[in-house]
Design a protein around this motif. Structure first.
Motif, PDB file in Angstrom:
ATOM      1  N   GLU A  52     141.194 -33.490  91.300  1.00 13.84           N
ATOM      2  CA  GLU A  52     140.912 -33.484  89.867  1.00 13.84           C
ATOM      3  C   GLU A  52     140.330 -32.146  89.420  1.00 13.84           C
ATOM      4  O   GLU A  52     139.820 -31.367  90.231  1.00 13.84           O
ATOM      5  CB  GLU A  52     139.967 -34.630  89.515  1.00 13.84           C
ATOM      6  CG  GLU A  52     140.604 -35.996  89.743  1.00 13.84           C
ATOM      7  CD  GLU A  52     140.001 -37.064  88.869  1.00 13.84           C
ATOM      8  OE1 GLU A  52     139.979 -36.891  87.633  1.00 13.84           O
ATOM      9  OE2 GLU A  52     139.546 -38.074  89.428  1.00 13.84           O
ATOM     10  N   ALA A  53     140.378 -31.933  88.104  1.00 10.58           N
ATOM     11  CA  ALA A  53     139.934 -30.657  87.551  1.00 10.58           C
ATOM     12  C   ALA A  53     138.470 -30.678  87.137  1.00 10.58           C
ATOM     13  O   ALA A  53     137.956 -29.669  86.655  1.00 10.58           O
ATOM     14  CB  ALA A  53     140.803 -30.301  86.344  1.00 10.58           C
ATOM     15  N   THR A  54     137.803 -31.809  87.336  1.00  9.88           N
ATOM     16  CA  THR A  54     136.395 -31.928  86.946  1.00  9.88           C
ATOM     17  C   THR A  54     135.577 -32.462  88.110  1.00  9.88           C
ATOM     18  O   THR A  54     136.114 -33.025  89.064  1.00  9.88           O
ATOM     19  CB  THR A  54     136.252 -32.852  85.721  1.00  9.88           C
ATOM     20  OG1 THR A  54     134.936 -32.740  85.187  1.00  9.88           O
ATOM     21  CG2 THR A  54     136.547 -34.300  86.074  1.00  9.88           C
ATOM     22  N   LEU A  55     134.277 -32.286  88.036  1.00  8.97           N
ATOM     23  CA  LEU A  55     133.371 -32.719  89.102  1.00  8.97           C
ATOM     24  C   LEU A  55     133.383 -34.241  89.242  1.00  8.97           C
ATOM     25  O   LEU A  55     133.788 -34.950  88.312  1.00  8.97           O
ATOM     26  CB  LEU A  55     131.959 -32.228  88.801  1.00  8.97           C
ATOM     27  CG  LEU A  55     131.762 -30.706  88.850  1.00  8.97           C
ATOM     28  CD1 LEU A  55     130.414 -30.331  88.260  1.00  8.97           C
ATOM     29  CD2 LEU A  55     131.888 -30.201  90.289  1.00  8.97           C
ATOM     30  N   PRO A  56     132.943 -34.762  90.387  1.00  6.31           N
ATOM     31  CA  PRO A  56     132.964 -36.214  90.601  1.00  6.31           C
ATOM     32  C   PRO A  56     132.274 -36.986  89.478  1.00  6.31           C
ATOM     33  O   PRO A  56     131.200 -36.598  89.011  1.00  6.31           O
ATOM     34  CB  PRO A  56     132.223 -36.371  91.932  1.00  6.31           C
ATOM     35  CG  PRO A  56     132.517 -35.094  92.670  1.00  6.31           C
ATOM     36  CD  PRO A  56     132.515 -34.032  91.609  1.00  6.31           C
ATOM     37  N   TYR A  57     132.908 -38.091  89.077  1.00 10.01           N
ATOM     38  CA  TYR A  57     132.406 -38.884  87.949  1.00 10.01           C
ATOM     39  C   TYR A  57     132.662 -40.376  88.190  1.00 10.01           C
ATOM     40  O   TYR A  57     133.440 -40.760  89.054  1.00 10.01           O
ATOM     41  CB  TYR A  57     133.070 -38.441  86.643  1.00 10.01           C
ATOM     42  CG  TYR A  57     134.580 -38.587  86.629  1.00 10.01           C
ATOM     43  CD1 TYR A  57     135.180 -39.743  86.131  1.00 10.01           C
ATOM     44  CD2 TYR A  57     135.405 -37.576  87.117  1.00 10.01           C
ATOM     45  CE1 TYR A  57     136.558 -39.879  86.122  1.00 10.01           C
ATOM     46  CE2 TYR A  57     136.776 -37.705  87.114  1.00 10.01           C
ATOM     47  CZ  TYR A  57     137.349 -38.863  86.620  1.00 10.01           C
ATOM     48  OH  TYR A  57     138.724 -39.007  86.622  1.00 10.01           O
ATOM     49  N   GLN A  58     131.983 -41.203  87.402  1.00 10.63           N
ATOM     50  CA  GLN A  58     132.144 -42.649  87.487  1.00 10.63           C
ATOM     51  C   GLN A  58     133.488 -43.066  86.894  1.00 10.63           C
ATOM     52  O   GLN A  58     133.829 -42.647  85.789  1.00 10.63           O
ATOM     53  CB  GLN A  58     131.028 -43.346  86.707  1.00 10.63           C
ATOM     54  CG  GLN A  58     129.625 -42.971  87.111  1.00 10.63           C
ATOM     55  CD  GLN A  58     128.620 -43.560  86.151  1.00 10.63           C
ATOM     56  OE1 GLN A  58     128.516 -44.776  85.998  1.00 10.63           O
ATOM     57  NE2 GLN A  58     127.878 -42.697  85.478  1.00 10.63           N
ATOM     58  N   ARG A  59     134.198 -43.932  87.607  1.00  8.68           N
ATOM     59  CA  ARG A  59     135.493 -44.387  87.099  1.00  8.68           C
ATOM     60  C   ARG A  59     135.456 -45.717  86.340  1.00  8.68           C
ATOM     61  O   ARG A  59     136.232 -45.889  85.391  1.00  8.68           O
ATOM     62  CB  ARG A  59     136.516 -44.493  88.246  1.00  8.68           C
ATOM     63  CG  ARG A  59     136.846 -43.141  88.835  1.00  8.68           C
ATOM     64  CD  ARG A  59     137.878 -43.240  89.946  1.00  8.68           C
ATOM     65  NE  ARG A  59     137.974 -41.974  90.645  1.00  8.68           N
ATOM     66  CZ  ARG A  59     138.740 -40.954  90.273  1.00  8.68           C
ATOM     67  NH1 ARG A  59     139.470 -41.061  89.189  1.00  8.68           N
ATOM     68  NH2 ARG A  59     138.763 -39.841  90.960  1.00  8.68           N
TER      69      ARG A  59
END
Length: 408
Positions: free
Chosen positions: A39-46
Motif C-alpha cells: 500500500e501507499a500509506t502507513l499501516p492503518y485499521q481496516r
C-alpha cells in the motif's frame, strides 16, 4: 537489557504486521526491522473502512496506528508501494518488487487476504461493482453511495451485512442476496441469523435468502441491474460483493512452504521453515484439533504479539481465544469463542429491550456466545470460555439469573 539480532523482514503492512513490530519494540528488541507494504500509506485499521470511514465519520489519518514519526523514532524502516516478490530460503534473502534485496534472520508473512470477486463473465468487471479491502476501495465506493440510489449486496456474511447497514445509513435502497438457506449460515446459528435478518428488515433492507446471482447487466460499461436465480430482475446502481476472502499465500507457495487454503503454521506460528512465521488472515493455525483460519482483528493482533515474544527469545505457544465483533446500524454484535461444530444453542433475552444472546454448545460444552446489544452476556461468556467452564444450563436458561454469578 536490549536484545540485538539479525534483521526481521515483515511482508505486509496491515494489522498483524504493525502488531508484531510494535510488540517487539515494547519488548526492547532492537533488531533492524523492515516492513514491506504494497500500500501507499502507513499501516492503518481496516474494520472502519466499511463503517465509519464510508460514512465520513473518520478520515484516513485517524485510522493510522501511529503517526509517521513513530517509525523512524523506533528504528522501523517502511517500504511503501513495494512487495516481497520472491523468498530465497537457502540464502535467507527476499527480492522486492523495486529490484532491491534484503537479508533476514526472521521473515514474517502478514500478507492478509484478498476479497473474492465476481467473474467477468457475469458482469464482475462492470463499473459500479465493488469489493472493500483497502482505503482506495472505500474511496471509490463512497463516491457511488449517493442517496436514492439502489444498492445490491451479494453475500449475506458479516462484510455484506455491514455494507448493507452503511448503504442504508447513506440513504440508498438496499437488497441483500444470499445463495445459502440463510444469512450468516457459515458463521452463526439459525437463531443469530434470524435475529440479524430482522434487524435489517426493520430498517427497510430487502433480504433474499436462497437467492443467487445469475448475472449483472449494464449500460455503457456501468452496472444497471441484476438477474437473480429466482428469475427476478432488479435495478442496481451500486453492487457490493461480500462473498468471502482468499488468503494471500502465493508467495509462500512459490517458496515451497506448506500451504492449505492459507499458510500452514504450528502453535508457535512457525511455517514449515522455522525462520519464517505467518500470522493473521493468511495463516492456517491449530485450534482444538482442527486447522482453521481466523479472520479477525483479535487473531491478527494476538498471534502477531505471540510471534514477537518468540522472536525476542520466548517460547510460549499461541493459544487462540477468538472474539469478534460487527457493528450494524446502532446494533453491536459481539462474539466470543468459535462456534465451529456446535450441536446445540440456547437463546437468552437480555436485560434491556432489544438485547439477546445465543449460547453455543458442543457435546454439552460451552464453545461460543453471540451477544446482540448485550455486553454483560458477552463479557460473561468470554470469561467462561477463558476459564474453560460451562455454566449450569438451568441457571443460564433462567432470565432472573445474574450472569455475574456464573463466573464467581
Amino acid at each position: 537489557m536490549d536484545i540485538v539480532a539479525g534483521r526481521l523482514v515483515v511482508a505486509g503492512g496491515g494489522q498483524a504486521a504493525f502488531a508484531l513490530v510494535a510488540k517487539l519494540r515494547a519488548l526492547k528488541d532492537t533488531r533492524p526491522i523492515t516492513i514491506v507494504s504494497a500500500e501507499a500509506t502507513l499501516p492503518y485499521q481496516r474494520p472502519p473502512l466499511s463503517k465509519k470511514y464510508l460514512l465520513g465519520e473518520a478520515d484516513l489519518e485517524r485510522l493510522h496506528f501511529r503517526a509517521e514519526s513513530w517509525y523512524p523514532e523506533n528504528d522501523v524502516e517502511v517500504k511503501l508501494s513495494t512487495e516481497v516478490a520472491w523468498i530465497d530460503r537457502a540464502g535467507k534473502t527476499v527480492s522486492l518488487s523495486d529490484g532491491s534485496m534484503l537479508e533476514y534472520e526472521y521473515l514474517a508473512l502478514a500478507t492478509g487476504a484478498t476479497p473474492r470477486r465476481l467473474p467477468d463473465a457475469i458482469g464482475g468487471n462492470l463499473k459500479g461493482v465493488f469489493t472493500v479491502r483497502d482505503y482506495l476501495d472505500a474511496d471509490r465506493l463512497g463516491l457511488e453511495m449517493q442517496e436514492g440510489r439502489k444498492a445490491l449486496i451479494v453475500g449475506g456474511g458479516y462484510i455484506g451485512l455491514e455494507a448493507a447497514a452503511v448503504a442504508r445509513g447513506r440513504g440508498l435502497d438496499v437488497t441483500v442476496i444470499e445463495m445459502a438457506d440463510r444469512i450468516l449460515q457459515r458463521v452463526a446459528s439459525p437463531a443469530t441469523s434470524s435475529i440479524v435478518k430482522e434487524i435489517h428488515i426493520a430498517r427497510g433492507v430487502d433480504v433474499r435468502e436462497k437467492t443467487g446471482l445469475d448475472r449483472l447487466v449494464g449500460e455503457n460499461g456501468h452496472v444497471t441491474g441484476a438477474e437473480l436465480s429466482d428469475g427476478s430482475i432488479i435495478s442496481a446502481d451500486v453492487v457490493i460483493v461480500g462473498i468471502g476472502i482468499a488468503p494471500n499465500d502465493q508467495l509462500a507457495r512459490d517458496a515451497g512452504l506448506e500451504v492449505l487454503n492459507g499458510i500452514v503454521v504450528d502453535d508457535h506460528a512457525r511455517t514449515s521453515d522455522p525462520s519464517i512465521f505467518a500470522m493473521g488472515d493468511c495463516s492456517v493455525l491449530p485450534l482444538k484439533g482442527s486447522m482453521v483460519r481466523l479472520e479477525s482483528v483479535q487473531n491478527a493482533v494476538d498471534q502477531a504479539e505471540a510471534v514477537a515474544a518468540i522472536i525476542a527469545g520466548g517460547d510460549e505457544p499461541y493459544v487462540p481465544k477468538p472474539w469478534f465483533w460487527s457493528d450494524q446500524y446502532d446494533v453491536k454484535l459481539q462474539i466470543a469463542g468459535f462456534c465451529m461444530g456446535f450441536d446445540d444453542t440456547l437463546v437468552r433475552p437480555g436485560a434491556r429491550e432489544g438485547s439477546v444472546s445465543v449460547w453455543y454448545f458442543r457435546a454439552g460444552e460451552l464453545i461460543a456466545v453471540d451477544a446482540v446489544n448485550d455486553a454483560k452476556a458477552y463479557v460473561t461468556g468470554k470469561k467462561l470460555l477463558e476459564l474453560g467452564r460451562t455454566p449450569d444450563r438451568a441457571l443460564l436458561e433462567d432470565p432472573s439469573t445474574d450472569l455475574k454469578t456464573l463466573v464467581a
